[in-house]
Design a protein around this motif. Sequence first.
Motif, PDB file in Angstrom:
ATOM      1  N   GLN A 184     -15.585 -14.704   0.507  1.00 18.47           N
ATOM      2  CA  GLN A 184     -15.994 -13.762   1.556  1.00 18.47           C
ATOM      3  C   GLN A 184     -17.268 -14.230   2.256  1.00 18.47           C
ATOM      4  N   LYS A 185     -18.226 -14.690   1.476  1.00 10.78           N
ATOM      5  CA  LYS A 185     -19.485 -15.151   2.073  1.00 10.78           C
ATOM      6  C   LYS A 185     -19.260 -16.383   2.939  1.00 10.78           C
ATOM      7  N   LEU A 186     -18.476 -17.321   2.436  1.00 11.11           N
ATOM      8  CA  LEU A 186     -18.231 -18.547   3.196  1.00 11.11           C
ATOM      9  C   LEU A 186     -17.386 -18.280   4.433  1.00 11.11           C
ATOM     10  N   GLU A 187     -16.435 -17.379   4.331  1.00  8.86           N
ATOM     11  CA  GLU A 187     -15.617 -17.027   5.493  1.00  8.86           C
ATOM     12  C   GLU A 187     -16.480 -16.401   6.586  1.00  8.86           C
ATOM     13  N   ALA A 188     -17.348 -15.477   6.201  1.00  9.79           N
ATOM     14  CA  ALA A 188     -18.251 -14.848   7.165  1.00  9.79           C
ATOM     15  C   ALA A 188     -19.199 -15.880   7.764  1.00  9.79           C
ATOM     16  N   LEU A 189     -19.694 -16.785   6.930  1.00  5.47           N
ATOM     17  CA  LEU A 189     -20.606 -17.824   7.404  1.00  5.47           C
ATOM     18  C   LEU A 189     -19.917 -18.736   8.413  1.00  5.47           C
ATOM     19  N   ALA A 190     -18.672 -19.101   8.139  1.00  6.06           N
ATOM     20  CA  ALA A 190     -17.913 -19.955   9.061  1.00  6.06           C
ATOM     21  C   ALA A 190     -17.784 -19.292  10.431  1.00  6.06           C
ATOM     22  N   LYS A 191     -17.492 -18.027  10.434  1.00  3.16           N
ATOM     23  CA  LYS A 191     -17.317 -17.309  11.698  1.00  3.16           C
ATOM     24  C   LYS A 191     -18.636 -17.156  12.450  1.00  3.16           C
ATOM     25  N   VAL A 192     -19.707 -16.823  11.731  1.00  2.55           N
ATOM     26  CA  VAL A 192     -21.016 -16.670  12.379  1.00  2.55           C
ATOM     27  C   VAL A 192     -21.484 -18.008  12.938  1.00  2.55           C
ATOM     28  N   LYS A 199     -27.165 -23.310   5.091  1.00 11.86           N
ATOM     29  CA  LYS A 199     -26.745 -21.916   4.924  1.00 11.86           C
ATOM     30  C   LYS A 199     -25.634 -21.788   3.887  1.00 11.86           C
ATOM     31  N   ILE A 200     -24.837 -22.832   3.705  1.00 15.54           N
ATOM     32  CA  ILE A 200     -23.846 -22.806   2.624  1.00 15.54           C
ATOM     33  C   ILE A 200     -24.562 -22.698   1.279  1.00 15.54           C
ATOM     34  N   ALA A 215     -27.153 -16.140  -2.555  1.00 12.85           N
ATOM     35  CA  ALA A 215     -27.231 -14.714  -2.219  1.00 12.85           C
ATOM     36  C   ALA A 215     -26.421 -13.920  -3.234  1.00 12.85           C
ATOM     37  N   GLY A 216     -27.101 -13.095  -4.001  1.00 13.45           N
ATOM     38  CA  GLY A 216     -26.437 -12.410  -5.109  1.00 13.45           C
ATOM     39  C   GLY A 216     -25.611 -11.215  -4.705  1.00 13.45           C
ATOM     40  N   ASP A 217     -25.936 -10.608  -3.564  1.00 15.88           N
ATOM     41  CA  ASP A 217     -25.193  -9.426  -3.147  1.00 15.88           C
ATOM     42  C   ASP A 217     -25.147  -9.358  -1.626  1.00 15.88           C
ATOM     43  N   LYS A 218     -24.538  -8.299  -1.142  1.00 11.19           N
ATOM     44  CA  LYS A 218     -24.358  -8.115   0.293  1.00 11.19           C
ATOM     45  C   LYS A 218     -25.694  -8.047   1.027  1.00 11.19           C
ATOM     46  N   ALA A 219     -26.658  -7.354   0.450  1.00 13.00           N
ATOM     47  CA  ALA A 219     -27.960  -7.197   1.092  1.00 13.00           C
ATOM     48  C   ALA A 219     -28.652  -8.545   1.271  1.00 13.00           C
ATOM     49  N   GLN A 220     -28.647  -9.368   0.222  1.00 13.24           N
ATOM     50  CA  GLN A 220     -29.284 -10.680   0.298  1.00 13.24           C
ATOM     51  C   GLN A 220     -28.565 -11.585   1.297  1.00 13.24           C
ATOM     52  N   THR A 227     -18.043  -3.730   8.615  1.00 13.20           N
ATOM     53  CA  THR A 227     -19.098  -3.138   7.776  1.00 13.20           C
ATOM     54  C   THR A 227     -18.922  -3.468   6.301  1.00 13.20           C
ATOM     55  N   TRP A 228     -17.777  -3.965   5.920  1.00 10.99           N
ATOM     56  CA  TRP A 228     -17.580  -4.384   4.526  1.00 10.99           C
ATOM     57  C   TRP A 228     -18.410  -5.636   4.230  1.00 10.99           C
ATOM     58  N   ILE A 229     -18.594  -6.469   5.270  1.00 12.60           N
ATOM     59  CA  ILE A 229     -19.333  -7.723   5.097  1.00 12.60           C
ATOM     60  C   ILE A 229     -20.755  -7.613   5.640  1.00 12.60           C
ATOM     61  N   PHE A 230     -20.898  -7.059   6.840  1.00  5.76           N
ATOM     62  CA  PHE A 230     -22.196  -7.069   7.523  1.00  5.76           C
ATOM     63  C   PHE A 230     -22.853  -5.690   7.504  1.00  5.76           C
ATOM     64  N   ASP A 231     -24.198  -5.687   7.474  1.00  2.71           N
ATOM     65  CA  ASP A 231     -24.917  -4.422   7.620  1.00  2.71           C
ATOM     66  C   ASP A 231     -25.134  -4.144   9.113  1.00  2.71           C
ATOM     67  N   GLN A 232     -25.660  -2.980   9.417  1.00  4.99           N
ATOM     68  CA  GLN A 232     -25.781  -2.551  10.810  1.00  4.99           C
ATOM     69  C   GLN A 232     -26.701  -3.463  11.617  1.00  4.99           C
ATOM     70  N   LYS A 233     -27.741  -3.974  10.986  1.00  6.73           N
ATOM     71  CA  LYS A 233     -28.690  -4.826  11.696  1.00  6.73           C
ATOM     72  C   LYS A 233     -28.005  -6.111  12.179  1.00  6.73           C
TER      73      LYS A 233
END
Length: 549
Positions: A28-36, A61-62, A68-73, A115-121
């Motif tokens: 999930q983190k790598l997929e989101a990173l690829a898109k960003v 960033k990889i 990054a241990g959790d969504k917030a980090q 919102t499952w992956i990213f926070d509002q900011k």
Amino acid sequence: MKRFLLLLVLVFAGTQQNFAQEKLSETQKLEALAKVWGFLKYYHPEVAKGSFDWDNELIEKINAAEKAGDKAQFNKMISDWIDSLGKVDVCKKCSKKDDKKYFLKNFDLSWTDDTWIFDQKVIEKLNFIEENRNQGDNHYITVGRSSVANYKNENTSNPEFISKGNTLLELFRYWNFVEYFFPYKYQTDQKWSDVLTEMIPKFSSVKNTQELHLNVLELVTKTDDSHSYFSSKETNSFFGLKMLPVHYKFIDGQLIIVEIARDFHSQTQLKKNDIILKINNQKVSELFNQSKKYLPASNTSVKERNFVYYKIPTRSNDESLNVQILRDGKTIDLDEKTYPFNDIRFSQNKNKQEWKMLSDQTAYVDMGILEKDNVEKMFAEIKDSKAIIFDIRNYPKGTIPKISSYLFTKRLDAVSFTSANFNYPGKYDYMQTEKYGHNNNSSYKGKIVVLVNEITQSHAEYTAMILDALENTTIIGSQTSGADGNINDFEILGNPTRFSCLGTFYPDGTETQRIGIVPDIIIKPTGEGIKNDKDEVLERALEFIETGK
């Protein structure tokens, strides 16, 4: 008591859900990173200027995403990264309304609101960048003639496996090329975002260079585009650098030998018309199914074509292959020696004619060899015929503009296109429908018959579409390649690759990609026809001209 237990269950379930939301998997983190990373590359004005070593940014960033241990980090890392790229000014041009109509089947930035992956900011920052995206020049991509993209300043020269970071870089690079600049992304069998999800673990666990190259070939194949291609010494070595000295056709799941290579008749026990049933105890159908994920194609007909073209079933790195054949109703097992590719040559028919009269009334034109300079002479000789057969089971030489001037009584809409919008990547512009022909009262009045098959690809399909604009045209044959329009050529891992770059449609919007040019009369070669050297498609065309059926 029951209410209390129910409340505990709901609280526990909610806690578990919140906990699950806070934890993101590595994929999930790598997929989101690829898109960003891809989004910022083409949308963020400072990144688009080439102000950063963008490949190195991804590698860093990889590594950060893994820590990054959790969504917030993870979101803090993404947010800080975006902030570090510089201020994005308000783009007045971007917000200006226009009446322009876009082709939007490919466009999807909905993931920026996940919102499952990213926070509002982070969501707000991504949306702001989209609304104030880069306009005009981009360090990484320019549009050339006929809307062909130039993927400039891409460092893809290193073909070797180095690290997990460099394998994911190549995956993310190619995935984003397709995401924003492949006009048929919406038509792939597998949703393109799901391709990324599937391929991340494969690229993350690569152990050597050949495995990396095979992963890239599998990725390229997932475009489901007959224009797509990737080849390297590693992929060639995987399939084999030697082959049996035979040429064959793949008909109804059978390999029928149609030719023995020159100077090899005495060195092989195989003969013309032998049917290959098994190779090293594997059925031909099994070999085809195993190789499909490495055969880029718009449809099954082209996968079968490429299975034969690249000699997949009869390639090997071994000195010999065990071949089971069917000959005169008998099954025979043979041990056959393999030979290097460069040692094998097949005959070439040098006696082909650009055009000829098959009868007093019917002309035949081989579009694969007809030259532009000879079109006028050709029509002078065949203008009194009652029918012309244009054989496009080949690749024409750009003769259709001249040919159309002899066939069309007026200018007709023939082909429509869409092209990538480089100021809003992912969106496509409708181009002006192309017209062909001109007012010509003395134009040819006879029947037009067009022959097509799986070899009819790209410019050949385009040619068939133009001829099909005429009311007196009948198309005969089988499914064409389904890859029309121009192509983007570029490199990945230092080796050539490509895919289609123009969306191609009939004037009424009917799609041709993957479907191809649909024949009015469908006929395919049969095993018996191949054995008897019959051109059954041409025979069917002559029958139609004679009977009208």
